[in-house]
Design a protein around this motif. Sequence first.
Motif, PDB file in Angstrom:
ATOM      1  N   LEU A   1       0.849  -1.187   0.000  1.00  0.00           N
ATOM      2  CA  LEU A   1       0.000   0.000   0.000  1.00  0.00           C
ATOM      3  C   LEU A   1       0.884   1.237   0.000  1.00  0.00           C
ATOM      4  CD1 LEU A   1      -2.976   0.977   0.162  1.00  0.00           C
ATOM      5  CD2 LEU A   1      -2.636   1.191   2.625  1.00  0.00           C
ATOM      6  N   GLY A   2       0.716   2.107  -1.000  1.00  0.00           N
ATOM      7  CA  GLY A   2       1.556   3.285  -1.120  1.00  0.00           C
ATOM      8  C   GLY A   2       2.832   3.043  -1.911  1.00  0.00           C
ATOM      9  N   MET A   3       3.020   1.840  -2.411  1.00  0.00           N
ATOM     10  CA  MET A   3       4.226   1.494  -3.156  1.00  0.00           C
ATOM     11  C   MET A   3       4.143   2.003  -4.598  1.00  0.00           C
ATOM     12  SD  MET A   3       5.782  -2.333  -3.714  1.00  0.00           S
ATOM     13  CE  MET A   3       4.376  -2.836  -4.747  1.00  0.00           C
ATOM     14  N   PRO A   4       5.195   2.665  -5.115  1.00  0.00           N
ATOM     15  CA  PRO A   4       5.168   3.136  -6.501  1.00  0.00           C
ATOM     16  C   PRO A   4       5.093   1.980  -7.496  1.00  0.00           C
ATOM     17  CG  PRO A   4       6.853   4.292  -5.246  1.00  0.00           C
ATOM     18  CD  PRO A   4       6.378   3.148  -4.388  1.00  0.00           C
ATOM     19  N   ILE A   5       4.186   2.115  -8.456  1.00  0.00           N
ATOM     20  CA  ILE A   5       4.016   1.123  -9.515  1.00  0.00           C
ATOM     21  C   ILE A   5       4.392   1.727 -10.872  1.00  0.00           C
ATOM     22  CG2 ILE A   5       2.335  -0.308 -10.750  1.00  0.00           C
ATOM     23  CD1 ILE A   5       3.012  -1.377  -8.010  1.00  0.00           C
ATOM     24  N   LEU A   6       3.905   2.936 -11.145  1.00  0.00           N
ATOM     25  CA  LEU A   6       4.287   3.661 -12.355  1.00  0.00           C
ATOM     26  C   LEU A   6       5.374   4.652 -11.968  1.00  0.00           C
ATOM     27  CD1 LEU A   6       0.744   4.382 -13.873  1.00  0.00           C
ATOM     28  CD2 LEU A   6       2.271   2.459 -14.352  1.00  0.00           C
ATOM     29  N   ILE A   7       6.512   4.575 -12.660  1.00  0.00           N
ATOM     30  CA  ILE A   7       7.706   5.289 -12.235  1.00  0.00           C
ATOM     31  C   ILE A   7       8.077   6.387 -13.236  1.00  0.00           C
ATOM     32  CG2 ILE A   7      10.085   5.042 -11.419  1.00  0.00           C
ATOM     33  CD1 ILE A   7       8.081   3.289  -9.886  1.00  0.00           C
ATOM     34  N   ASP A   8       8.018   7.656 -12.812  1.00  0.00           N
ATOM     35  CA  ASP A   8       8.572   8.786 -13.559  1.00  0.00           C
ATOM     36  C   ASP A   8       8.215   8.742 -15.048  1.00  0.00           C
ATOM     37  OD1 ASP A   8       9.984  11.145 -13.785  1.00  0.00           O
ATOM     38  OD2 ASP A   8      11.914  10.153 -14.135  1.00  0.00           O
ATOM     39  N   MET A   9       6.923   8.743 -15.347  1.00  0.00           N
ATOM     40  CA  MET A   9       6.463   8.613 -16.732  1.00  0.00           C
ATOM     41  C   MET A   9       6.345   9.981 -17.394  1.00  0.00           C
ATOM     42  SD  MET A   9       3.895   5.382 -16.490  1.00  0.00           S
ATOM     43  CE  MET A   9       4.656   4.630 -17.932  1.00  0.00           C
ATOM     44  N   LYS A  10       7.053  10.138 -18.518  1.00  0.00           N
ATOM     45  CA  LYS A  10       7.116  11.412 -19.227  1.00  0.00           C
ATOM     46  C   LYS A  10       6.137  11.424 -20.398  1.00  0.00           C
ATOM     47  CE  LYS A  10      10.865  12.664 -16.859  1.00  0.00           C
ATOM     48  NZ  LYS A  10      10.865  13.740 -15.843  1.00  0.00           N
ATOM     49  N   LYS A  11       5.585  12.607 -20.680  1.00  0.00           N
ATOM     50  CA  LYS A  11       4.664  12.778 -21.809  1.00  0.00           C
ATOM     51  C   LYS A  11       5.419  12.640 -23.122  1.00  0.00           C
ATOM     52  CE  LYS A  11       0.612  14.392 -23.477  1.00  0.00           C
ATOM     53  NZ  LYS A  11       0.855  14.404 -24.930  1.00  0.00           N
ATOM     54  N   LYS A  12       4.856  11.849 -24.047  1.00  0.00           N
ATOM     55  CA  LYS A  12       5.426  11.713 -25.379  1.00  0.00           C
ATOM     56  C   LYS A  12       4.883  12.824 -26.268  1.00  0.00           C
ATOM     57  CE  LYS A  12       5.956   7.575 -27.089  1.00  0.00           C
ATOM     58  NZ  LYS A  12       5.684   6.203 -27.592  1.00  0.00           N
ATOM     59  N   ALA A  13       5.750  13.441 -27.038  1.00  0.00           N
ATOM     60  CA  ALA A  13       5.357  14.594 -27.853  1.00  0.00           C
ATOM     61  C   ALA A  13       4.314  14.207 -28.890  1.00  0.00           C
ATOM     62  CB  ALA A  13       6.583  15.179 -28.555  1.00  0.00           C
ATOM     63  N   GLY A  14       3.236  15.013 -28.948  1.00  0.00           N
ATOM     64  CA  GLY A  14       2.236  14.865 -29.994  1.00  0.00           C
ATOM     65  C   GLY A  14       1.186  13.808 -29.774  1.00  0.00           C
ATOM     66  N   VAL A  15       1.292  13.024 -28.709  1.00  0.00           N
ATOM     67  CA  VAL A  15       0.300  11.969 -28.453  1.00  0.00           C
ATOM     68  C   VAL A  15      -0.045  11.948 -26.970  1.00  0.00           C
ATOM     69  CG1 VAL A  15       0.969  10.473 -30.379  1.00  0.00           C
ATOM     70  CG2 VAL A  15       2.144  10.252 -28.186  1.00  0.00           C
ATOM     71  N   ASP A  16      -1.221  11.402 -26.654  1.00  0.00           N
ATOM     72  CA  ASP A  16      -1.640  11.274 -25.260  1.00  0.00           C
ATOM     73  C   ASP A  16      -1.101   9.970 -24.691  1.00  0.00           C
ATOM     74  OD1 ASP A  16      -3.011  13.695 -24.977  1.00  0.00           O
ATOM     75  OD2 ASP A  16      -4.779  12.872 -25.973  1.00  0.00           O
ATOM     76  N   GLN A  17       0.205   9.891 -24.579  1.00  0.00           N
ATOM     77  CA  GLN A  17       0.891   8.731 -24.007  1.00  0.00           C
ATOM     78  C   GLN A  17       1.992   9.218 -23.080  1.00  0.00           C
ATOM     79  OE1 GLN A  17       2.435   5.967 -26.889  1.00  0.00           O
ATOM     80  NE2 GLN A  17       0.424   5.190 -27.474  1.00  0.00           N
ATOM     81  N   TRP A  18       2.239   8.439 -22.039  1.00  0.00           N
ATOM     82  CA  TRP A  18       3.314   8.731 -21.107  1.00  0.00           C
ATOM     83  C   TRP A  18       4.205   7.500 -21.030  1.00  0.00           C
ATOM     84  CZ3 TRP A  18      -1.341  10.827 -21.162  1.00  0.00           C
ATOM     85  CH2 TRP A  18      -1.480  12.195 -20.866  1.00  0.00           C
ATOM     86  N   GLN A  19       5.511   7.706 -21.014  1.00  0.00           N
ATOM     87  CA  GLN A  19       6.454   6.594 -21.062  1.00  0.00           C
ATOM     88  C   GLN A  19       7.404   6.658 -19.877  1.00  0.00           C
ATOM     89  OE1 GLN A  19       8.985   6.470 -24.579  1.00  0.00           O
ATOM     90  NE2 GLN A  19       8.973   4.231 -24.516  1.00  0.00           N
ATOM     91  N   GLY A  20       7.649   5.494 -19.272  1.00  0.00           N
ATOM     92  CA  GLY A  20       8.557   5.413 -18.143  1.00  0.00           C
ATOM     93  C   GLY A  20       8.780   3.959 -17.786  1.00  0.00           C
ATOM     94  N   GLN A  21       8.627   3.646 -16.504  1.00  0.00           N
ATOM     95  CA  GLN A  21       8.792   2.274 -16.047  1.00  0.00           C
ATOM     96  C   GLN A  21       7.594   1.849 -15.214  1.00  0.00           C
ATOM     97  OE1 GLN A  21      12.743   2.472 -14.060  1.00  0.00           O
ATOM     98  NE2 GLN A  21      13.388   0.977 -15.581  1.00  0.00           N
ATOM     99  N   VAL A  22       7.359   0.553 -15.200  1.00  0.00           N
ATOM    100  CA  VAL A  22       6.343  -0.027 -14.327  1.00  0.00           C
ATOM    101  C   VAL A  22       7.028  -1.078 -13.463  1.00  0.00           C
ATOM    102  CG1 VAL A  22       5.680  -1.748 -16.063  1.00  0.00           C
ATOM    103  CG2 VAL A  22       4.080  -1.171 -14.215  1.00  0.00           C
ATOM    104  N   TYR A  23       6.652  -1.093 -12.180  1.00  0.00           N
ATOM    105  CA  TYR A  23       7.194  -2.097 -11.269  1.00  0.00           C
ATOM    106  C   TYR A  23       6.182  -3.216 -11.124  1.00  0.00           C
ATOM    107  CZ  TYR A  23       8.843  -4.360  -6.996  1.00  0.00           C
ATOM    108  OH  TYR A  23       9.270  -5.290  -6.081  1.00  0.00           O
TER     109      TYR A  23
END
Length: 219
Positions: free
Chosen positions: A81-103
Amino acid sequence: MLHCPRNIMRTVAYSGLFLATGFAPALAADPTGDWRVADGVANIRVAECNGSMWGVVAWEKTPGGRDKNNPDVSKQNRPTLGMPILIDMKKKAGVDQWQGQVYNAKDGQFYSSTIRPIGSDQLEIQGCVLGFLCGGETWTRVAGPIPSSPANSMAKGAPKTTGALPRTAPPTTTATAPKTTTSVNPAPKPPGQKLATSAQPADSVGDICLLPDITRFAH
């Protein structure tokens, strides 16, 4: 000649309608809020922290989970509980997507990942190992987008947006203790938190940008 002004006015009106509908910029999709994972065992709260999207476990179907599969022995007893799952996800230019890491707590590994809102009520998550062996699932919204603020707070007590889809609570929630006039409730429960049990408060995570595992990276 008497009909020209009317025709011109009609043409101008149609042109204005076309401009209003055809060229109006589309509203950007918002991945923030609480999302139910595909198998229903947890909710993930996503918020923007210093320009990046982060997601943590905000509710568990079975409270008391531990990160027992983490290869770092010092973290194997930390609460999920409270543990990070999606890590530092950055917005991709021109699209509604974010990229980073998943634990992935099931194997204690990090994977390259993208998240993409589908409409206002679903979030698609994809994860890959070294660019291949990709897999994914779709999460369902249970609480509305989190409003931006200097502190990225949950703005407790503020009404949620219409994007939230409240879910019906299981029978266990109807057996809660009767309300008393002396109890202090600073804010109503967010829609997605109605599934919490008495062993786990309705919102025991709050503003995820203030969690230690995130603040050291995002601030």
